[in-house]
Design a protein around this motif. Structure first.
Motif, mmCIF file in Angstrom:
data_model
loop_
_atom_site.group_PDB
_atom_site.id
_atom_site.type_symbol
_atom_site.label_atom_id
_atom_site.label_comp_id
_atom_site.label_asym_id
_atom_site.label_seq_id
_atom_site.Cartn_x
_atom_site.Cartn_y
_atom_site.Cartn_z
ATOM 1 N N TYR A 195 -9.422 0.410 10.355
ATOM 2 C CA TYR A 195 -8.455 2.104 9.843
ATOM 3 C C TYR A 195 -6.715 0.988 9.826
ATOM 4 O O TYR A 195 -6.154 1.091 8.902
ATOM 5 C CB TYR A 195 -8.345 2.987 10.317
ATOM 6 C CG TYR A 195 -9.921 4.015 10.234
ATOM 7 C CD1 TYR A 195 -10.087 3.779 8.520
ATOM 8 C CD2 TYR A 195 -10.402 4.002 11.250
ATOM 9 C CE1 TYR A 195 -11.624 4.743 8.243
ATOM 10 C CE2 TYR A 195 -11.479 4.498 11.112
ATOM 11 C CZ TYR A 195 -12.364 4.918 9.481
ATOM 12 O OH TYR A 195 -13.580 5.152 9.044
ATOM 13 N N THR A 196 -6.652 0.463 10.808
ATOM 14 C CA THR A 196 -5.289 0.065 10.747
ATOM 15 C C THR A 196 -4.685 -1.084 10.090
ATOM 16 O O THR A 196 -3.931 -0.996 10.097
ATOM 17 C CB THR A 196 -5.322 -0.537 12.553
ATOM 18 O OG1 THR A 196 -4.906 0.454 13.463
ATOM 19 C CG2 THR A 196 -3.155 -0.931 12.653
ATOM 20 N N GLY B 246 -7.660 -3.932 1.565
ATOM 21 C CA GLY B 246 -7.563 -2.392 2.222
ATOM 22 C C GLY B 246 -9.334 -1.554 2.563
ATOM 23 O O GLY B 246 -9.783 -0.775 3.189
ATOM 24 N N ALA B 247 -9.915 -1.736 1.227
ATOM 25 C CA ALA B 247 -11.260 -1.183 0.859
ATOM 26 C C ALA B 247 -12.083 -1.277 1.380
ATOM 27 O O ALA B 247 -12.783 -0.812 2.346
ATOM 28 C CB ALA B 247 -11.552 -0.383 -1.035
ATOM 29 N N VAL B 248 -12.137 -2.370 2.475
ATOM 30 C CA VAL B 248 -12.956 -3.602 3.068
ATOM 31 C C VAL B 248 -12.761 -3.071 4.298
ATOM 32 O O VAL B 248 -13.705 -2.787 4.830
ATOM 33 C CB VAL B 248 -12.285 -4.855 2.536
ATOM 34 C CG1 VAL B 248 -13.541 -5.852 3.485
ATOM 35 C CG2 VAL B 248 -12.971 -5.238 1.157
ATOM 36 N N TYR B 249 -11.832 -3.739 4.743
ATOM 37 C CA TYR B 249 -11.738 -2.735 6.168
ATOM 38 C C TYR B 249 -11.726 -1.574 6.120
ATOM 39 O O TYR B 249 -11.673 -1.241 7.400
ATOM 40 C CB TYR B 249 -10.144 -3.136 6.385
ATOM 41 C CG TYR B 249 -9.313 -4.159 6.613
ATOM 42 C CD1 TYR B 249 -10.391 -5.266 7.199
ATOM 43 C CD2 TYR B 249 -8.890 -4.976 5.769
ATOM 44 C CE1 TYR B 249 -9.978 -6.677 7.323
ATOM 45 C CE2 TYR B 249 -7.993 -6.203 6.632
ATOM 46 C CZ TYR B 249 -9.213 -6.624 7.110
ATOM 47 O OH TYR B 249 -8.393 -8.906 7.689
ATOM 48 N N PHE B 250 -11.481 -0.203 5.422
ATOM 49 C CA PHE B 250 -11.501 0.887 5.347
ATOM 50 C C PHE B 250 -13.272 1.370 5.280
ATOM 51 O O PHE B 250 -13.426 1.968 7.045
ATOM 52 C CB PHE B 250 -10.874 1.933 4.363
ATOM 53 C CG PHE B 250 -11.270 3.315 4.837
ATOM 54 C CD1 PHE B 250 -10.303 4.103 5.266
ATOM 55 C CD2 PHE B 250 -12.301 4.557 4.643
ATOM 56 C CE1 PHE B 250 -10.252 5.563 5.085
ATOM 57 C CE2 PHE B 250 -12.316 5.636 4.172
ATOM 58 C CZ PHE B 250 -11.407 6.247 5.005
ATOM 59 N N ASN C 285 -21.070 -6.011 -0.899
ATOM 60 C CA ASN C 285 -21.180 -7.840 0.221
ATOM 61 C C ASN C 285 -19.298 -7.774 1.001
ATOM 62 O O ASN C 285 -18.514 -8.362 -0.030
ATOM 63 C CB ASN C 285 -21.524 -8.566 -0.752
ATOM 64 C CG ASN C 285 -21.286 -10.395 -0.101
ATOM 65 O OD1 ASN C 285 -20.836 -10.848 1.055
ATOM 66 N ND2 ASN C 285 -21.742 -10.548 -0.669
ATOM 67 N N PHE C 286 -18.905 -7.639 1.809
ATOM 68 C CA PHE C 286 -17.804 -6.591 2.163
ATOM 69 C C PHE C 286 -16.997 -7.744 2.848
ATOM 70 O O PHE C 286 -15.462 -8.374 2.352
ATOM 71 C CB PHE C 286 -17.629 -6.375 3.326
ATOM 72 C CG PHE C 286 -18.006 -4.274 3.082
ATOM 73 C CD1 PHE C 286 -17.314 -3.807 1.769
ATOM 74 C CD2 PHE C 286 -18.715 -3.508 3.734
ATOM 75 C CE1 PHE C 286 -18.071 -2.075 1.812
ATOM 76 C CE2 PHE C 286 -19.351 -2.361 3.432
ATOM 77 C CZ PHE C 286 -18.917 -2.590 2.387
ATOM 78 N N VAL D 136 -13.895 -6.546 -6.964
ATOM 79 C CA VAL D 136 -14.617 -5.722 -6.845
ATOM 80 C C VAL D 136 -16.363 -5.359 -6.796
ATOM 81 O O VAL D 136 -16.640 -4.372 -6.760
ATOM 82 C CB VAL D 136 -13.591 -4.001 -7.751
ATOM 83 C CG1 VAL D 136 -14.675 -3.703 -8.377
ATOM 84 C CG2 VAL D 136 -12.579 -3.841 -7.732
ATOM 85 N N SER D 137 -16.750 -6.204 -7.657
ATOM 86 C CA SER D 137 -18.179 -6.477 -7.833
ATOM 87 C C SER D 137 -18.765 -6.662 -6.728
ATOM 88 O O SER D 137 -19.837 -6.355 -6.038
ATOM 89 C CB SER D 137 -18.848 -7.401 -8.826
ATOM 90 O OG SER D 137 -18.079 -6.978 -9.829
ATOM 91 N N TYR D 138 -18.232 -7.324 -5.976
ATOM 92 C CA TYR D 138 -18.813 -7.776 -3.808
ATOM 93 C C TYR D 138 -18.771 -6.857 -3.316
ATOM 94 O O TYR D 138 -19.930 -6.515 -2.994
ATOM 95 C CB TYR D 138 -17.864 -8.880 -3.528
ATOM 96 C CG TYR D 138 -18.049 -10.496 -3.931
ATOM 97 C CD1 TYR D 138 -19.717 -10.696 -4.655
ATOM 98 C CD2 TYR D 138 -16.720 -11.054 -3.939
ATOM 99 C CE1 TYR D 138 -19.545 -11.646 -4.838
ATOM 100 C CE2 TYR D 138 -17.533 -12.642 -5.031
ATOM 101 C CZ TYR D 138 -18.404 -12.970 -5.088
ATOM 102 O OH TYR D 138 -18.780 -14.294 -5.188
ATOM 103 N N PHE D 139 -17.472 -5.389 -3.326
ATOM 104 C CA PHE D 139 -16.924 -4.484 -2.620
ATOM 105 C C PHE D 139 -18.453 -3.848 -3.366
ATOM 106 O O PHE D 139 -19.087 -2.754 -2.444
ATOM 107 C CB PHE D 139 -15.698 -4.294 -3.176
ATOM 108 C CG PHE D 139 -15.577 -3.067 -2.098
ATOM 109 C CD1 PHE D 139 -15.187 -2.638 -0.518
ATOM 110 C CD2 PHE D 139 -15.619 -1.792 -2.226
ATOM 111 C CE1 PHE D 139 -15.295 -1.691 -0.203
ATOM 112 C CE2 PHE D 139 -15.633 -0.133 -2.067
ATOM 113 C CZ PHE D 139 -15.206 -0.698 -0.653
#
Length: 183
Positions: free
Chosen positions: A125-126, A116-120, A90-91, A83-86
């Protein structure tokens, strides 16, 4: 009374919960000087630094917590680090941290939600949908993943899926008797 890392940790947690981050950070750092190889002190310091908005320092503390050899894997550290990287945008590092954690625990809904949040955020989106669906399959009562899945369905023009997520969220809210939003 003799100063020890356990008491300092407890005091720092109380300070952090009261929003007194500067004092809590100082307390954690003092505890670490007494017991520098205690992963939990580093972990708690990392969380407090993140809450105070010091992402880079938080990541360093959480990485330190994750580097100690222990008999068990501390998923709280892996989740907090991802979560901190996100949060630091830093995806790639967030994704690799999640995937590493899933090697040991493939049913960790929090890690799937972060994936999922990274990809979003990368507009994939898929892939985001698949990760959020996995999180919700693992934990059907995970509001954050349901919100994220709803938003992803909307991006994919799947209004039926978005409505189903809304209904599930309302059901959870009603069953918990909670007031207000989950966010």
């Amino acid at each position: 009374m003799k100063e020890n890392s356990g008491r300092l940790n407890d005091e720092a947690i109380k300070l952090s919960q009261s929003g007194l981050y500067t004092e809590a950070i100082a307390c954690f750092k003092r505890a670490i000087t007494l017991e520098k190889d205690n992963w939990l002190l580093w972990f708690n310091l990392g969380l407090t630094l993140r809450d105070a908005g010091f992402l880079e320092e938080a990541i360093t503390a959480l990485e330190t917590a994750g580097n100690f050899e222990t008999d068990e894997i501390h998923f709280d550290v892996i989740e907090a680090l991802a979560v901190s990287y996100f949060d630091a945008k830093n995806f790639d590092k967030a994704l690799s941290t999640c995937l590493e954690g899933l090697e040991y625990n493939p049913t960790n809904a929090e890690l799937w939600n972060t994936i999922g949040a990274v990809y979003f955020n990368k507009a994939e989106y898929t892939d985001a949908m698949e990760a959020f669906e996995t999180a919700v399959t693992i934990n059907p009562y995970y509001p954050e993943a349901l919100y994220n899945l709803r938003d992803t369905y909307r991006e994919l023009k799947n209004e039926t899926g978005a409505r189903e997520c809304e209904q599930k969220l309302k059901s959870i809210k009603t069953n918990n008797g909670s007031q207000g939003d989950f966010n």
